[in-house]
Scaffold this motif. Structure first.
Motif, PDB file in Angstrom:
ATOM      1  N   LYS A 112       0.478  -1.080   0.333  1.00 61.66           N
ATOM      2  CA  LYS A 112      -0.421  -0.054   0.062  1.00 61.66           C
ATOM      3  C   LYS A 112       1.006   1.081  -0.068  1.00 61.66           C
ATOM      4  O   LYS A 112       0.844   2.343  -0.268  1.00 61.66           O
ATOM      5  N   TYR A 113       2.545   1.181   0.747  1.00 62.31           N
ATOM      6  CA  TYR A 113       3.241   2.433   0.846  1.00 62.31           C
ATOM      7  C   TYR A 113       4.391   1.926  -0.367  1.00 62.31           C
ATOM      8  O   TYR A 113       4.554   1.302   0.158  1.00 62.31           O
ATOM      9  N   GLU A 114       4.680   2.799  -1.212  1.00 66.41           N
ATOM     10  CA  GLU A 114       5.769   2.969  -1.645  1.00 66.41           C
ATOM     11  C   GLU A 114       5.591   3.707  -2.544  1.00 66.41           C
ATOM     12  O   GLU A 114       4.788   4.940  -3.055  1.00 66.41           O
ATOM     13  N   LEU A 174       0.404   5.104  -1.996  1.00 61.78           N
ATOM     14  CA  LEU A 174       0.419   6.207  -0.531  1.00 61.78           C
ATOM     15  C   LEU A 174       1.935   6.138  -0.418  1.00 61.78           C
ATOM     16  O   LEU A 174       3.150   5.154   0.132  1.00 61.78           O
ATOM     17  N   PRO A 227       4.849   6.277   1.867  1.00 58.56           N
ATOM     18  CA  PRO A 227       5.257   5.935   3.623  1.00 58.56           C
ATOM     19  C   PRO A 227       4.787   7.292   4.392  1.00 58.56           C
ATOM     20  O   PRO A 227       5.402   8.428   4.208  1.00 58.56           O
ATOM     21  N   THR A 234      -6.088  12.160   5.326  1.00 59.59           N
ATOM     22  CA  THR A 234      -4.658  12.349   5.918  1.00 59.59           C
ATOM     23  C   THR A 234      -4.247  13.335   6.539  1.00 59.59           C
ATOM     24  O   THR A 234      -4.894  14.387   5.611  1.00 59.59           O
ATOM     25  N   GLY A 264       1.540  12.516   6.069  1.00 63.72           N
ATOM     26  CA  GLY A 264       0.882  11.702   5.385  1.00 63.72           C
ATOM     27  C   GLY A 264       0.163   9.853   6.374  1.00 63.72           C
ATOM     28  O   GLY A 264       0.173   9.198   5.738  1.00 63.72           O
TER      29      GLY A 264
END
Length: 567
Positions: free
Chosen positions: A29-31, A367, A369, A448, A452
């Motif tokens: 999901k986070y990258e 998203l 990170p 958010t 983030g």
């Protein structure tokens, strides 16, 4: 420990062709997915000059087209070259305009390119980082260097035909901090990205290495102390040499950040002076994989997205095969690092198919990170989430500091917001999103903050069901005795894992259960008219018909709740 790491790394390198024949690593999901967008000489952008109303519009349109392509490839961070060679792409009080925009060094293009870029990136859910080239200031007689020779002659050095800011001068730290503070105060940027924050390779370093590192760190600290009090959520990053230092069993052959050019990038992460690194890992084989692991193991909980030299794919450069880069991308994902591309044009030109691969590789949104080391609070979830005629809307909670919203969709309820595959829109600033009315999906929206950090989700219980919304539009009537409904015959080609969705006549969600028998219990439903839909594992919906439960006294079966297998 280092010896074990080196052996594992070598094994990975040897087995790489076999490993990368396997299915892709699951997408997180986070990258961090970044690209350097160069403005010097217009080599990435712009490819035409802004000298009239029409040419300004053309220059802007070209930039928008580039961003559309980057968005399609899943890019979420744009590193835009803002300070070029002591020249800028915005109206600065310290330095003149670069000629890349207007065609004339020192002349305004007629608009603020940095402000325009920020607006366009944010409109597409991307971060915009102002890329600052720190030490090189171009040709000694160039526009930027000439300006600094008049205003700050004591902090400059001439090497050959080029000018450089002296990293050993206290003036250099103060001046670069002035530039970064100016940009931070005036623009809604997401980050300051420092390039060439090191000794030039042509510099004859006469001080001890540790003192040299102290000088470079002094510049980083000065910038950090200026911008963080203004906007603590700002990501401060840099592009260090791709190999931090020699490893136990792998040598950098004299080209590394720490020992060669006094760039203590891993120390900056550990000390909290940097939030993100984009190491310039324009290497392959044993000069790439062991050093990538070294960055991962020394990230200190911050963000690391190694830069990949996709320009080496060009036959005019090193003519690397596409597989060199694609294997590196897969490897970085497997060790939970992001990736960055140098440069934008080689990506959007699809050099050797890199754009096509990246679009597949980044087939789902991601998203950036969150900055968990800088913020420990989450905003409140949105409220009043509704769906009307294909328009999903929500409201912020009271006393809200939220800036952005993320939207998730799934064929199952509740929507799993930990699964990045469910992301359908990121970093939205408005409170509405047009969504398809078919196939049927459940929706969730989170808020958010600028760090983030994400809120809990506002879940929409009723999915947008394709089909009729009035009784008159219903067609096939299903047999119902008040206790159960006779289901249509399952086709042999249908998937085994099918769900049944019951709505009222207006399409409002009532219940969902797995299709496991020839009849479906409806004993839990009140009298009324209902629609029945088939939902596939991929989320496709197909209306099977409608059924009616008439008003009558009915016994309540025992264990009724267990008959509805909601998922």
């Amino acid at each position: 420990m280092k010896r074990k790491l080196a052996l594992i790394t070598l094994l990975i390198y040897i087995l790489a062709p076999t490993l990368w024949a396997m299915p892709d690593t699951p997408v997180a999901k986070y990258e961090a997915r970044a690209v350097w967008l160069t403005t010097i000489g217009g080599i990435d952008w712009p490819h035409s000059y802004a000298q009239s109303t029409r040419s300004i519009a053309k220059q802007k349109a070209e930039f928008g087209h580039i961003l559309d392509q980057l968005q399609q490839a899943g890019i979420n961070q744009v590193l835009l070259q803002t300070r070029i060679r002591a020249t800028t792409i915005y109206p600065s009080r310290y330095e003149p305009w670069d000629g890349c925009l207007s065609g004339f060094p020192g002349k305004s293009p007629g608009y603020d390119a940095l402000q325009y870029a920020i607006d366009e990136c944010h409109r597409r859910g991307m971060e915009l980082h102002a890329w600052i080239v720190a030490i090189p200031i171009g040709k000694w007689n160039g526009t930027g260097c000439r300006n600094l020779r008049k205003t700050h002659p004591g902090m400059l050095r001439k090497i050959g035909a080029d000018g450089y800011m002296n990293p050993e001068s206290p003036q250099t730290a103060r001046y670069l901090a002035d530039i970064c503070e100016e940009i931070t105060r005036r623009y809604d940027i997401d980050g300051i990205h420092l390039d060439y924050i090191r000794y030039p390779e042509t510099w004859n370093i006469k001080v001890p290495a540790q003192r040299g590192r102290d000088y470079i760190t002094r510049i980083v600290r000065a910038i950090h102390q200026r911008v963080k009090p203004i906007k603590p959520y700002l990501k401060l990053s840099c592009a260090p040499i791709g190999k931090y230092d020699d490893l136990t069993r792998y040598q950098s052959y004299g080209w590394n950040a720490y020992s060669r050019v006094c760039q203590d990038a891993q120390g900056w992460l550990q000390a909290g002076l940097m939030d993100e690194l984009f190491p310039m890992m324009y290497f392959r084989g044993k000069q790439f994989y062991p050093f990538a692991i070294d960055w991962a193991e020394n990230s200190h909980g911050r963000i690391v997205a190694p830069g990949l030299g996709i320009y080496f794919l060009s036959p005019k450069e090193k003519d690397w095969p596409l597989e060199t880069i694609t294997r590196e991308m897969e490897f970085l994902r497997s060790i939970h690092l992001g990736h960055a591309f140098f440069r934008s044009k080689f990506l959007t030109d699809d050099t050797k198919g890199i754009y096509q691969f990246t679009t597949r590789h980044n087939s789902t949104l991601a998203l950036v990170p969150p900055m968990t080391w800088a913020c420990h609070w989450a905003p409140a979830a949105p409220t009043l989430l509704t769906l009307t005629h294909g328009q999903l809307t929500w409201q912020p909670s009271a006393a809200e500091d939220t800036i952005y919203y993320n939207v998730y969709a799934s064929p199952t309820y509740p929507v799993d917001i930990t699964d990045g595959r469910n992301l359908v829109a990121i970093r939205r600033t408005d409170h509405t999103l047009a969504v398809p009315t078919t196939p049927a999906y459940y929706y969730a929206v989170t808020a958010t903050n600028r760090y983030g950090i994400e809120s809990t989700a506002a879940q929409l219980a009723a999915p947008p069901v394709a089909g009729a919304t009035t009784l008159g539009a219903l067609s096939h009537q299903l047999s119902c005795d008040g206790q159960s409904v006779t289901l249509p015959t399952r086709q042999a080609t249908w998937d085994r894992q099918l769900a049944l969705l019951v709505t009222d006549a207006q399409g409002h969600h009532i219940s969902t259960q797995l299709w496991s028998a020839d009849r479906m219990s409806v004993a839990h439903l009140d009298a009324g008219v209902y629609q029945l839909y088939l939902i596939t594992p991929r989320g496709s919906s197909h209306r099977l018909g409608f059924f009616t439960i008439r008003q009558q006294a009915r016994p309540v079966p025992s264990g009724k709740a267990s008959e509805v297998n909601t998922f």
